[in-house]
Design a protein around this motif. Structure first.
Motif, short mmCIF file in Angstrom:
data_model
loop_
_atom_site.label_atom_id
_atom_site.label_comp_id
_atom_site.label_asym_id
_atom_site.label_seq_id
_atom_site.Cartn_x
_atom_site.Cartn_y
_atom_site.Cartn_z
N CYS A 5 -2.46 -3.24 2.46
CA CYS A 5 -3.23 -2.00 2.29
C CYS A 5 -2.58 -0.90 3.13
CB CYS A 5 -4.68 -2.19 2.72
SG CYS A 5 -5.72 -2.78 1.38
N CYS B 274 -3.52 2.70 2.80
CA CYS B 274 -4.16 4.02 2.70
C CYS B 274 -4.48 4.63 4.06
CB CYS B 274 -5.42 3.92 1.86
SG CYS B 274 -4.99 3.64 0.15
N CYS C 96 -10.57 2.35 0.80
CA CYS C 96 -11.24 2.78 -0.42
C CYS C 96 -12.71 2.39 -0.42
CB CYS C 96 -10.52 2.21 -1.64
SG CYS C 96 -10.26 0.44 -1.58
N HIS D 263 -12.88 -1.43 -7.27
CA HIS D 263 -11.64 -0.68 -7.07
C HIS D 263 -10.68 -1.45 -6.16
CE1 HIS D 263 -8.77 2.51 -6.56
NE2 HIS D 263 -8.76 2.18 -5.28
N HIS E 63 -7.21 -2.99 -7.46
CA HIS E 63 -5.93 -2.46 -6.97
C HIS E 63 -5.04 -3.61 -6.48
CE1 HIS E 63 -3.44 0.44 -4.30
NE2 HIS E 63 -2.90 0.27 -5.48
#
Ligand code: SF4
Ligand code: SF4
Ligand code: SF4
Ligand code: SF4
Ligand code: SF4
Lengths: 260, 377
Positions: B281, B283, B306, B329, B333
């Motif tokens: 991950c 983000c 997210c 989501h 993903h």
């Protein structure tokens, strides 16, 4: 906010312990800068010199527990351009909202020698239930760095950074070992609003929920987890009935585990 | 006569400190597994006494525990709550700082020098995770300079897993337990009778430089190499979990409206732990802060997820307001849209999201439920 004059700030107290206003005084290093950009016009905890309103910013601490206060907050709203509530009491009713779960006379009769002198409302309610609030800053007590952040943001016309996600995100960014997964210690972090920088889990304690419910809190799943790791129904009621007992998600969860 | 592979050597376990010293001499700070707060986490290490020798871990969904063992093994455990991304893709990173000067502003130079770091004990799934982040940060149109600087100064010492964790499924994701590439050095810890040694595979020219800082290691024999292969086969068989990856993208795209998502949202607290511990991950959110007087500003970058409302906030509100939207989501993903984005899976099968989900939501189980629900349609 227009920078043609120094904005006038007032600090108001309702039913509370003063801890949140004190975090403003606690800003020691930043206090000079604070006074440089803001005129502290009404802050009895710091100075007896009171400059009359209107005020550009009002910081309101405490909850509404008397009919007199229920009137007073309207006056303050009228005198304030921006009204910010600070702390668990002002934003949710605080610890004194425990009365909301029973009849307040059950408390007054135990606490006071002459309960007949006590004139109080049956419920302790957040400021938002009485007047329009521009911004709520959570915590019991609030984090002084967040208070400075909110004021700086206001002064410079930007959005304050006080994310409403879980404490877990702060906990994980710090690299803490999760106390719930690794030690089976009940923790309210997954449903609690960030802001403390995961203070308690950083010392291997479960989160007590002093910043109140986070955005979209899934409290029932957490309560089930607590039971799995040995918490009793009573433990769950007490945990959700702490500083933010009257905030709806916590209130509902505590009621679900209340024994008949 | 047996021809020996020059790149396969034997490091006796008793010589491990000599190896660490060679790394230090080559200018590396060594980071590896340590025991802290009853978990195995990554931190600076200076000698083998900092390693959790005599400790192992037990994991299940939403559960982690370390326990004492009698074993002399240095690496007798699987992955813990930390991943190496905390040293490459920092959880909090100051991007820049600026200060007003008269009419304008100027940037304040920060000491952004990055020292050489050696990661010790990088599991095969983690080697794969680092490769995935390399692809995101270094091999796309936009290069992440902060990541690049750290990555270029990083020396990777893989340690192949000689046991599988109960939440591990690297075999399903084709990432482990044996690291084929992506490392400077790879070690496999073997006890064979009264021999306790590391089977060393040299994977880069930089590794040769480090090896030259210590007395030459003997070459590995065919027998040693067979021991490693057998061990890896056993670990694969013992893998705690598995998933079927055939048609996995379709599985998610066809089940966008499944009622499974609502059911999961009753359990998922959208707390974001799974994304924080996931080694792939990537983000982040960007925060601009000013001081009270407005004379200084800073831009920070922090790990985001997210699972927050802000993550998908656009004018008018959050695009994924419900817990079910957000769980769907995240898992979509990891297992489906990552293929569209990066031509590979976003999951390496390390099992961290399963262990460190406080309520034990298990992606392998949820994928199986989806597959089952689909089969009955
Ligand atoms: S210790 Fe508490 S706050 Fe930290 S990750 Fe675990 S559940 Fe969340
Ligand atoms: S799956 Fe688990 S860790 Fe992830 S957000 Fe949901 S409850 Fe938190
Ligand atoms: S999705 Fe879960 S199992 Fe896959 S790489 Fe991320 S944390 Fe590991
Ligand atoms: S799963 Fe979520 S946090 Fe992780 S990379 Fe994808 S969008 Fe980002
Ligand atoms: S997923 Fe595989 S490589 Fe990763 S820790 Fe588990 S067994 Fe080792």
């Amino acid at each position: 906010m227009s920078r043609t004059h120094k904005p006038k700030l007032a600090v108001w107290k309702f039913a509370s312990c003063d801890g949140c206003q004190l975090s403003l005084l606690d800003c020691e290093d930043e206090l000079l800068a604070f006074a440089e950009v803001i005129q502290i016009a009404n802050f009895p905890e710091a100075s007896r010199a009171v400059i009359q309103g209107k005020y550009d910013i009002s910081l309101v601490e405490g909850s509404i527990t008397t009919s007199h206060d229920a009137e007073r907050i309207h006056k303050i709203r009228r005198q304030s351009k921006i009204l910010i509530t600070i702390g668990a009491c002002a934003t949710s009713g605080g610890i004194q909202a425990l009365r909301n779960f029973t009849d307040v006379s059950r408390y007054t009769s135990i606490v006071y020698a002459n309960p007949s002198y006590i004139s109080t409302l049956n419920k302790s309610t957040p400021i938002r239930d009485h007047v329009y609030v521009d911004f709520e800053l959570h915590g019991c007590p609030i984090n002084k760095y967040q208070l400075i952040e909110v004021c700086s943001a206001l002064l410079h016309g930007r959005a304050p950074i006080t994310p409403s996600h879980s404490v877990c995100m702060e906990c994980k960014r710090k690299g803490n070992v999760c106390v719930m997964v690794a030690h089976q210690t009940p923790c309210l972090g997954p449903v609690t609003h960030a802001g403390c920088d995961a203070l308690c889990p950083s010392y291997n304690r479960g989160c007590f929920g002093c910043y109140g419910p986070k955005e979209t809190p899934q409290t029932s799943s957490l309560a089930k987890k607590w039971k799995e790791i040995g918490a009793t129904n009573d433990d769950i009621v007490r945990a959700f009935r702490g500083f933010y007992s009257y905030a709806e998600p916590f209130r509902k969860e505590s009621e679900a585990y209340e024994e008949e | 006569m047996e021809t020996k592979n020059q790149k396969q050597r034997i490091l006796p376990a008793g010589e491990f400190n000599v190896f660490l010293k060679a790394l230090h001499e080559a200018g590396y700070e060594t980071i590896g597994p340590t025991l802290q707060d009853r978990a195995i986490v990554y931190d600076k290490i200076s000698s083998t006494s900092d390693l959790p020798v005599g400790w192992s871990d037990e994991q299940s969904a939403g559960f982690y525990r370390v326990y004492r063992t009698e074993s002399p093994l240095l690496f007798d455990y699987n992955v813990g709550p930390h991943s190496w991304k905390k040293y490459l893709h920092l959880p909090n990173l100051l991007l820049w700082k600026a200060k007003t000067n008269g009419g304008g502003f100027s940037f304040i130079e920060d000491d952004k020098s990055v020292g050489k770091q050696a990661f010790l004990g990088v599991r095969a799934c983690e080697v794969a995770a680092i490769r995935k982040q390399d692809k995101i940060f270094l091999e796309s149109e936009f290069i992440d300079s902060a990541y690049k600087k750290r990555r270029e100064n990083t020396f990777i010492i893989a340690v192949n897993c000689t046991k599988a964790g109960a939440n591990c499924f690297c075999t399903s994701m084709n990432t482990g337990p044996y690291a084929h590439s992506g490392f400077d050095l790879a070690l496999t810890e073997i006890i064979d009778g009264n021999r306790h040694f590391f089977f060393v595979e040299i994977g880069s020219a930089t590794a040769e430089i480090v090896m030259n800082k210590m007395p030459e290691l003997e070459l590995a024999s065919r027998h040693d190499s067979t021991l490693v292969q057998n061990n890896m086969r056993e670990v694969s068989y013992a893998m705690g979990k598995s998933i079927e990856t055939t048609d996995i993208q379709r599985l998610f795209y066809d089940n966008y409206d499944s009622n499974i998502w609502e059911e999961i949202a009753n359990r998922c607290m959208n707390c974001a732990n799974c994304t924080m511990v996931c080694p792939t991950c990537f983000c982040t959110t960007v925060e601009d802060v000013t001081n009270l007087t407005g004379t200084e500003a800073e831009r920070w970058r922090r790990w985001d997820s997210c699972f927050t409302m802000d993550f998908s906030y656009i004018h008018g509100g959050s695009v994924r307001p419900s817990g079910s939207n957000r769980f769907r989501h995240w898992i979509t993903h990891k297992f489906a849209t990552w293929h569209d984005q990066f031509d590979e899976s976003g999951c390496v099968g390390c099992g961290r999201c399963i262990t460190w989900c406080p309520v034990g939501i298990d992606v392998t189980k949820e994928i199986k439920s989806l597959q089952k629900s689909k089969a009955t349609v």
